[in-house]
Design an enzyme around this catalytic site. Structure first.
Site, PDB file in Angstrom:
ATOM      1  CG  ASP A  11      -1.982   1.014   1.222  1.00 35.98           C
ATOM      2  OD1 ASP A  11      -2.223   1.575   0.133  1.00 35.98           O
ATOM      3  OD2 ASP A  11      -2.583   1.267   2.271  1.00 35.98           O
TER       4      ASP A  11
ATOM      5  CB  THR B 266      -2.011   5.927   2.550  1.00 29.74           C
ATOM      6  OG1 THR B 266      -2.430   6.454   1.298  1.00 29.74           O
ATOM      7  CG2 THR B 266      -2.278   6.933   3.649  1.00 29.74           C
TER       8      THR B 266
ATOM      9  N   GLY C 257      -5.209   3.339  -3.443  1.00 32.55           N
ATOM     10  CA  GLY C 257      -6.503   3.917  -3.792  1.00 32.55           C
ATOM     11  C   GLY C 257      -6.382   5.304  -4.393  1.00 32.55           C
TER      12      GLY C 257
ATOM     13  NE  ARG D 281      -7.418  18.092  -1.675  1.00 33.19           N
ATOM     14  CZ  ARG D 281      -8.096  18.083  -0.541  1.00 33.19           C
ATOM     15  NH1 ARG D 281      -7.547  17.586   0.549  1.00 33.19           N
ATOM     16  NH2 ARG D 281      -9.322  18.571  -0.498  1.00 33.19           N
TER      17      ARG D 281
ATOM     18  CE  LYS E 146      -5.169  -2.903  -1.855  1.00 30.60           C
ATOM     19  NZ  LYS E 146      -5.061  -2.449  -0.473  1.00 30.60           N
TER      20      LYS E 146
ATOM     21  CG  ASN F 106      -9.177  -2.171   1.698  1.00 32.35           C
ATOM     22  OD1 ASN F 106      -8.808  -2.019   2.857  1.00 32.35           O
ATOM     23  ND2 ASN F 106      -8.556  -1.608   0.689  1.00 32.35           N
TER      24      ASN F 106
ATOM     25  CD  GLU G 165      -9.545  23.065   7.581  1.00 27.68           C
ATOM     26  OE1 GLU G 165      -9.607  23.178   8.817  1.00 27.68           O
ATOM     27  OE2 GLU G 165     -10.351  23.588   6.801  1.00 27.68           O
TER      28      GLU G 165
END
Length: 956
Positions: A336, A338, A581, A516, A647, A669, A419
């Site tokens: 993964d 993250t 993702g 982003r 996956k 997941n 933020e």
């Protein structure tokens, strides 16, 4: 109820693609009044309770029984039974101890078997707010049925898969299902297009996900095992873990050795004319047991248990011992992004102002320290803040913000991840929100919504009537901007097309870097200008005629150690895949930065990863058939917008290519792919489901820890090979001596055993297992992460050749010693009934020969452990454990020294030597012992020299 029946049975209806009216029609419900209470009982009977069907809990008896199901243990149990049957209680007791010890260690380690279904149940929502017959009521979650109208509020856990038809600033944390690091803003419009992934179905919410903002309503379209989390449960239940290569080879070896032991027992009886006297039966049993390395299972179990402790100290918790062997064989790691390759913390890394150079912001995660670079050169914060536009942009980051930072270095922050990132940027310039408390007071917040895609905060200057509006958001904020700052002054945008083209170019640059992008703007305003009191200002009026300040690029930055770890993987012949993702551009940028996607290396011996299409999205990959996937030259290194099914398909594709795959994950997941992978690696901060579905849990969620675990797995496997070589090769030597020794016959025609049964037992249990244990704790070779994975299991051609070669050398030298003592220097008299102690005087020569080969054989076995420290390097070199490393393994030194001393008393203690061991005191025979041991080392060195001439690749 046909429509509802289709939904509840998992018919595959694309609910996200249907208008709300059609969804309600199919499910025979009313979006305002809900289901009729009279129909609910019928629906509950049809679909069953809205809960996950679990499996039986952990059964300790089943776990204990599993410790006795491997082939070698079964053979040891049979051997112990035979030993007790012929009243050889010493041998039987030793075997029973080995069996019980191994079972106990394995049971303790694996008792925490999977509790996946229980963990899934605990995650289910306990209650749900539903509308039935027009009334709102709170019911138990298992009572929800397809067609129910569910009401959601912030903090709720979604009780069923639902199609949304009303949302108000609704955001849902779907990380457990999609891996998406940020909450997802929801909408109600139908999602068109084929194969939309879970993360792209913005008008759906899924069972067990959590609302982080806003409220909404939706129609339950799937319950229980038909939900997305239910499908994962099914997948976990249907997935079984296969045996590792070493398990398969050990089981095969056990059955082969068992067959050989039976055959050799028959040979013993045949040579002795099927005379079933007690001495011959004991010899046959001892010979049979000499074939089986009874200490092997115990040594493997202890070495792996020590490896578990070692890895735990390095933040990798091993749930199943076999995972250590599996790690060394890993050829592909599917990771993964993250929190594993990245820090899991959003960070501002880029700031762009019109008319200025792009500023790169450094720093580690939420740390409030960092540098500011322009063209790779550091620039002082005071110089940056001298630009009014940059200063206002930082003010906007700090004040248009609801996050709080108490102590970032200790993780004491809270708020939306985006933020937090903006607040950290302000803190790096000593302009965090607290620094404005005496200067500005908040008046109004205009919150972010999926419709406006922006947020604004209105502040009043303390002691003045002026107001400042700070706005941040998506690209649509540009539509509200009509001015920019030039040289500290606000000027009208001269050419809007040119302005937008320039900004969009910068947005594209940031997007290609995986950032982003947020648009930052502000304006000053007062009540006189607005023509009414601030309490009456409308959002649309105040969010107008803004001054464009610039662009801020945010991303989840890679861990500093990730690139080094990925480089180590490639040097070790391991391919790293990133399954995430995130969107395509974000995934591509991170993959390049950490080195997953790279240019072909200069070194000819390095792993080359050169693909025409290294990045694919989940819809692209899932649309391919198995034949098309197998037709790819190489599997994609990165899959973006990844789903649970993707996956699993990736793991299956790797298995079809005969690859050994590790999969990392932290969400529900990931559970099916963790189960299906050869090594499932869960994150410590992840869900219980993922942890219970894995073999290894990382407490620091760090990809570098995976590489450490692979290195440790390789060390353990290399050491297992070393002591397996030691145990089996010495057993081969014993068998050669005991079988050929049957050719020596006394006057009655019966065989004269070169070693008595007690001597055989002594050598097996005292001189073989301790040095083997010492080999199991050897330090890692310097080449451990510079060689390809060993995927062919434990017994390769080289190891089998080594076993036979060393066994033949030892067996030949020992038989030579026996012949020299009896025939060359003795009287050649083999006596009568020398297999017992009834004729000690006549058997003196035979007994002295047994003493000689007992000590010579024992010393060869013990010193052979030094041979096994490296399968190819000379004992006189550093790699082979030469002078500088001869005492580095203290356990090996002690086991060899103590083991070498122990047989000597058995030779010289009266009665013990002749009655129990069937041997006699020796004198001049010591010369033969020393010469044969030295000869063994010379022969071993010559054999290794020949191997080095033939085999040039590195070996661990």
């Amino acid at each position: 109820m046909n429509g509802a029946n289709g939904s509840g049975s998992g018919s595959g209806t694309e609910w996200h693609a249907l208008p709300v009216g059609e969804v309600a029609q199919v499910l025979q419900t009313d979006v305002e009044r809900g289901l009729k209470e009279a129909n609910v009982e019928e629906l509950q009977a049809k679909f069953g309770p809205n809960e996950l069907k679990g499996q039986r809990g952990v059964n300790p008896w089943r776990v204990l029984l599993g410790q006795f199901t491997n082939g070698l243990t079964v053979i040891l149990v049979l051997a112990a039974a035979v030993s007790y049957a012929v009243q050889d209680y010493a041998e039987g007791g030793v075997l029973a101890f080995v069996i019980i010890f191994n079972a106990a260690v394995g049971f303790v380690q694996e008792f925490r078997a999977e509790k996946t279904m229980d963990a899934l149940r605990r995650m289910a929502s306990p209650t749900a707010k539903v509308i039935r017959d027009g009334g709102l009521s709170r019911i138990s979650s298992p009572g929800v049925v397809p067609g129910d109208i569910i009401v959601f509020e912030v903090g709720d856990v979604v009780p069923a898969d639902c199609r949304l038809f009303e949302v108000l600033n609704l955001e849902v944390d779907e990380a457990m299902l999609t891996g998406e690091s940020l909450p997802v803003a929801k909408a109600v419009e139908p999602i068109k297009g084929d194969n939309a992934s879970l993360g792209d179905r913005l008008n759906m919410v899924y069972s067990s996900t959590t609302l982080t903002k806003g409220r909404g309503r939706g129609v339950a379209v799937a319950t229980g095992m038909n939900t997305e989390i239910g499908k994962i449960t099914k997948s976990i239940a249907e997935t079984s873990s296969g045996s590792t290569p070493m398990q398969k080879r050990l089981n095969l070896m056990a059955y082969i050795l068992f067959g050989i032991s039976l055959l050799l027992a028959v040979v013993v009886f045949a040579v002795n004319k099927f005379n079933f006297s007690t001495d011959i039966i004991l010899y046959a049993v001892s010979l049979s047991i000499a074939v089986i390395p009874e200490g092997l299972i115990a040594v493997i179990t202890i070495v792996m248990a020590l490896g578990v402790r070692r890895m735990a100290s390095q933040r990798a918790l091993v749930r199943k011992l076999v995972a250590l062997e599996s790690l060394q064989a890993v050829t592909n790691i599917c990771s993964d992004k993250t929190g594993t390759l990245t820090q899991g913390k959003m960070t501002v890394t880029s700031v762009w102002r019109p008319g200025s150079e792009r500023v790169v912001v450094t720093g580690d995660g939420w740390s409030t320290t960092g540098e500011f670079l322009v063209r790779d050169s550091a620039i002082a914060p005071s110089d940056l803040l001298g630009d009014l536009g940059f200063r206002l942009l930082v003010e906007c980051s700090a004040l248009c913000n609801t996050a709080n930072i108490v102590e970032a270095s200790e993780g004491k922050v809270w708020g939306d991840p985006t933020e937090i990132a903006l607040q950290v940027l302000a803190y790096k310039l000593q302009m965090g929100k607290p620094s404005f408390r005496q200067l500005k007071e908040p008046v109004t917040e205009y919150p972010f919504s999926s419709a406006t895609k922006r947020m604004s905060m209105l502040y009043r200057d303390v002691g003045r009537d002026d107001f400042e509006l700070y706005t941040k958001g998506a690209e649509n904020v540009l539509d509200l901007c009509d001015r920019v700052l030039e040289n500290g002054a606000e000027v009208e945008i001269a050419s809007r097309d040119e302005f937008l083209r320039g900004v969009h170019e910068q947005i594209q640059v940031s997007a290609k870097q995986g950032l982003r992008v947020l648009v930052m703007a502000y304006r000053t305003v007062d009540e006189r200008q607005m023509g009414k009191s601030v309490t009456k200002w409308e959002r649309a009026d105040v969010e107008a005629s803004l001054v464009f300040l610039g662009l801020v690029g945010i991303r989840d930055t890679p861990r500093p150690e990730s690139k080094v770890a990925v480089d180590q993987c490639y040097k070790a012949g391991i391919i790293v895949h990133m399954l995430t993702g995130d969107h395509h551009d974000t995934a591509l940028a991170i993959a390049k930065e950490v080195g997953i996607i790279r240019a072909p290396p200069d070194r000819a011996d390095a792993t080359v990863v050169s693909l025409s299409n290294p990045v694919m999205t989940a819809p692209e990959f899932d649309a391919m058939s198995e034949a098309e996937i197998d037709g790819l030259e190489e599997l994609p290194l990165v899959i973006a917008r990844c789903t649970p099914a993707t996956k699993v398909r990736m793991i299956e594709a790797l298995h079809r290519r005969r690859k050994f795959a590790a999969m990392t994950g932290d969400g529900v997941n990931d559970a099916p792919s963790l189960k299906k992978a050869d090594v499932g690696i869960a994150m410590g901060a992840g869900s219980d489901v993922a942890k219970q579905s894995s073999e290894i849990v990382l407490t620091d969620n760090n990809f570098a820890t995976i590489v450490m675990a692979v290195s440790e797995g390789r060390r353990i496997f290399s050491n297992i090979r070393k002591f397996v070589l030691h145990l089996i090769s010495t057993n081969v030597g014993e068998v050669i001596v005991l079988i050929i020794g049957l050719a020596f016959k006394d006057r009655s025609g019966l065989s004269v055993f070169p070693l008595a049964p007690v001597q055989i037992l002594y050598m097996n249990m005292v001189t073989s297992t301790p040095p083997a244990m010492a080999l199991g704790v050897e330090a890692a070779s310097r080449h451990v992460m510079s060689v390809p994975p060993h995927t062919k299991g434990l017994f390769g051609k080289e190891l089998l050749a080594d076993m036979m070669a060393y066994g033949v050398i030892m067996g030949g030298l020992i038989l030579t010693d026996f012949v020299l003592v009896i025939y060359a220097f003795g009287d050649g008299n083999l006596g009568l009934e020398c297999n017992s102690d009834r004729n000690v005087f006549e058997c003196n020569t035979v007994f002295r020969a047994r003493s000689t080969i007992l000590i010579a054989f024992t010393w060869m076995m013990l010193l052979h452990a030094y041979n096994c420290r490296n399968l190819r390097a000379s004992l006189f070199t550093k790699d082979g454990g030469g002078a500088s490393k001869i005492f580095s393994n203290k356990l090996l030194v002690v086991s060899v020294f103590v083991g070498a001393i122990m047989p000597i008393p058995t030779v010289y203690i009266p009665t013990l030597n002749t009655t129990v061991f069937k041997q006699e005191t020796i004198s001049w025979e010591w010369g033969i012992i020393f010469v044969s041991v030295v000869a063994f080392f010379f022969c071993s060195e010559f054999y290794k020299y020949c191997k080095r001439r033939v085999m040039t690749n590195h070996h661990i």
